[in-house]
Design an enzyme around this catalytic site. Structure first.
Site, PDB file in Angstrom:
ATOM      1  N   LYS A  16      49.042  44.199  56.097  1.00 50.20           N
ATOM      2  CA  LYS A  16      48.335  45.362  55.572  1.00 50.20           C
ATOM      3  C   LYS A  16      48.760  46.635  56.325  1.00 50.20           C
ATOM      4  CE  LYS A  16      44.408  42.521  54.019  1.00 50.20           C
ATOM      5  NZ  LYS A  16      42.948  42.223  54.171  1.00 50.20           N
ATOM      6  N   TYR A  56      42.938  42.674  44.146  1.00 51.99           N
ATOM      7  CA  TYR A  56      41.590  42.331  44.603  1.00 51.99           C
ATOM      8  C   TYR A  56      40.564  42.386  43.470  1.00 51.99           C
ATOM      9  CZ  TYR A  56      42.920  42.294  49.578  1.00 51.99           C
ATOM     10  OH  TYR A  56      43.468  41.991  50.803  1.00 51.99           O
ATOM     11  N   PHE A  64      32.180  47.080  49.031  1.00 52.31           N
ATOM     12  CA  PHE A  64      33.302  47.540  49.852  1.00 52.31           C
ATOM     13  C   PHE A  64      34.596  47.706  49.063  1.00 52.31           C
ATOM     14  CE2 PHE A  64      33.008  42.875  50.367  1.00 52.31           C
ATOM     15  CZ  PHE A  64      34.281  42.487  49.951  1.00 52.31           C
ATOM     16  N   ARG A  92      46.134  30.432  55.934  1.00 49.15           N
ATOM     17  CA  ARG A  92      44.766  30.909  56.168  1.00 49.15           C
ATOM     18  C   ARG A  92      44.312  30.557  57.581  1.00 49.15           C
ATOM     19  NH1 ARG A  92      42.029  34.043  52.192  1.00 49.15           N
ATOM     20  NH2 ARG A  92      40.106  32.895  52.601  1.00 49.15           N
ATOM     21  N   THR A  98      37.982  36.016  57.894  1.00 51.69           N
ATOM     22  CA  THR A  98      37.976  37.366  57.316  1.00 51.69           C
ATOM     23  C   THR A  98      37.434  38.400  58.302  1.00 51.69           C
ATOM     24  OG1 THR A  98      37.580  36.379  55.141  1.00 51.69           O
ATOM     25  CG2 THR A  98      37.157  38.741  55.357  1.00 51.69           C
ATOM     26  N   ARG A 109      44.223  37.420  63.158  1.00 54.13           N
ATOM     27  CA  ARG A 109      43.053  38.309  63.217  1.00 54.13           C
ATOM     28  C   ARG A 109      42.309  38.148  64.538  1.00 54.13           C
ATOM     29  NH1 ARG A 109      41.177  37.029  56.983  1.00 54.13           N
ATOM     30  NH2 ARG A 109      42.542  38.545  55.946  1.00 54.13           N
ATOM     31  N   ASN A 119      41.749  44.196  58.956  1.00 57.07           N
ATOM     32  CA  ASN A 119      42.049  42.847  59.454  1.00 57.07           C
ATOM     33  C   ASN A 119      43.505  42.423  59.308  1.00 57.07           C
ATOM     34  OD1 ASN A 119      41.960  42.367  56.736  1.00 57.07           O
ATOM     35  ND2 ASN A 119      40.263  40.898  56.810  1.00 57.07           N
ATOM     36  N   HIS A 122      46.864  39.718  54.827  1.00 54.68           N
ATOM     37  CA  HIS A 122      46.297  39.004  53.677  1.00 54.68           C
ATOM     38  C   HIS A 122      47.006  37.673  53.494  1.00 54.68           C
ATOM     39  CE1 HIS A 122      45.310  37.867  49.548  1.00 54.68           C
ATOM     40  NE2 HIS A 122      46.607  37.700  49.364  1.00 54.68           N
ATOM     41  N   GLU A 133      49.480  36.133  42.646  1.00 53.82           N
ATOM     42  CA  GLU A 133      49.789  37.292  43.490  1.00 53.82           C
ATOM     43  C   GLU A 133      51.302  37.504  43.633  1.00 53.82           C
ATOM     44  OE1 GLU A 133      47.545  36.261  46.979  1.00 53.82           O
ATOM     45  OE2 GLU A 133      45.620  36.644  45.981  1.00 53.82           O
TER      46      GLU A 133
HETATM   47  P1  RTP Z   1      42.433  38.648  52.154  1.00 54.35           P
HETATM   48  O1  RTP Z   1      42.174  38.345  50.699  1.00 54.35           O
HETATM   49  O2  RTP Z   1      42.782  40.077  52.406  1.00 54.35           O
HETATM   50  O3  RTP Z   1      43.403  37.680  52.751  1.00 54.35           O
HETATM   51  O4  RTP Z   1      41.056  38.405  52.973  1.00 54.35           O
HETATM   52  P2  RTP Z   1      40.079  37.167  52.870  1.00 54.35           P
HETATM   53  O5  RTP Z   1      40.531  36.213  51.820  1.00 54.35           O
HETATM   54  O6  RTP Z   1      39.890  36.646  54.245  1.00 54.35           O
HETATM   55  O7  RTP Z   1      38.713  37.869  52.417  1.00 54.35           O
HETATM   56  P3  RTP Z   1      38.266  38.315  50.934  1.00 54.35           P
HETATM   57  O8  RTP Z   1      36.889  37.839  50.735  1.00 54.35           O
HETATM   58  O9  RTP Z   1      39.316  37.949  49.932  1.00 54.35           O
HETATM   59  O10 RTP Z   1      38.200  39.895  51.089  1.00 54.35           O
HETATM   60  C1  RTP Z   1      39.358  40.679  50.928  1.00 54.35           C
HETATM   61  C2  RTP Z   1      39.384  41.772  51.964  1.00 54.35           C
HETATM   62  O11 RTP Z   1      38.315  42.667  51.738  1.00 54.35           O
HETATM   63  C3  RTP Z   1      37.899  43.212  52.965  1.00 54.35           C
HETATM   64  N1  RTP Z   1      36.486  42.892  53.177  1.00 54.35           N
HETATM   65  N2  RTP Z   1      35.645  43.727  53.709  1.00 54.35           N
HETATM   66  N3  RTP Z   1      33.287  44.956  54.651  1.00 54.35           N
HETATM   67  C4  RTP Z   1      33.258  43.693  54.273  1.00 54.35           C
HETATM   68  O12 RTP Z   1      32.252  43.013  54.346  1.00 54.35           O
HETATM   69  C5  RTP Z   1      34.471  43.102  53.764  1.00 54.35           C
HETATM   70  N4  RTP Z   1      34.584  41.887  53.254  1.00 54.35           N
HETATM   71  C6  RTP Z   1      35.882  41.746  52.877  1.00 54.35           C
HETATM   72  C7  RTP Z   1      38.722  42.568  54.053  1.00 54.35           C
HETATM   73  O13 RTP Z   1      39.825  43.425  54.344  1.00 54.35           O
HETATM   74  C8  RTP Z   1      39.176  41.292  53.402  1.00 54.35           C
HETATM   75  O14 RTP Z   1      40.335  40.799  54.015  1.00 54.35           O
HETATM   76 MG    MG Z   2      41.021  36.853  49.887  1.00 52.14          MG
END
Ligand code: RTP
Ligand code: MG
Length: 155
Positions: A16, A56, A64, A92, A98, A109, A119, A122, A133
């Site tokens: 990112k 996303y 958010f 992962r 996350t 992370r 973070n 991705h 994707e």
């Molecule tokens: P990613 O898709 O980026 O790999 O992250 P992830 O699976 O671990 O988490 P996901 O639920 O898919 O959320 C995507 C990205 O959104 C941001 N986020 N912010 N403020 C918050 O509570 C929050 N929750 C998620 C993070 O940048 C997360 O990686």
């Molecule tokens: Mg995700």
């Protein structure tokens, strides 16, 4: 549509904008290389707004979401395709939780980040989303079809 070797699994991994700005590109790529996965696609890319929103799209109702899209388009990202058995779940694990405060030390992370909104990296959350994707971020011809000769020492 990009072709897939049925025997392999692929994940879309993206450094990112904060990871690029902070000079973490080499370290992050190195972790996937050392694990033994094969790099099949790599580019530095300025993300357009609509692509960030589409990537996303599952999160578009979340509070958010606008901040997330703004974060992803805020600077260049590094787009990658990594391939190998179980790469989606393994990536992962290498990436960590996350919320970086919950991410174990030794994960990307866990080592480099503090808040979910910055973070660093991705990783696709399922093989099907990985393929979705990859098709979103890479054009036909941008991926290289090659097999590392080191593979017999890894698999
Ligand atoms: P990613 O898709 O980026 O790999 O992250 P992830 O699976 O671990 O988490 P996901 O639920 O898919 O959320 C995507 C990205 O959104 C941001 N986020 N912010 N403020 C918050 O509570 C929050 N929750 C998620 C993070 O940048 C997360 O990686
Ligand atoms: Mg995700």
């Amino acid at each position: 549509r990009l072709t897939v070797n049925a025997a392999s699994e692929r994940s879309y991994i993206m450094i990112k904008p904060d990871g690029v700005q902070r000079g973490l590109v080499g370290d992050i790529i190195s972790r996937f290389e050392r694990k033994g996965f094969a790099l099949k696609g790599l580019k530095l890319f300025q993300t357009p707004q609509d692509l960030a929103e589409e990537h996303y799209s599952e999160l578009k109702e979340r509070p958010f979401f606008p901040a997330l899209v703004k974060y992803i388009v805020s600077g260049p990202v590094v787009c990658m395709v990594w391939e190998g058995p179980g790469v989606v779940a393994s990536a992962r694990k290498l990436i960590g939780a996350t919320n970086p405060l919950n991410a174990e030390p030794g994960t990307i992370r866990g080592d480099f980040a503090i808040v979910s909104g910055r973070n660093v990296v991705h990783g696709s959350d399922s093989p099907a989303n990985g393929e979705r994707e990859i098709a979103l971020w890479f054009k036909e011809g941008e991926l290289v079809d090659w097999e590392p000769t080191v593979l017999p020492w890894v698999l």
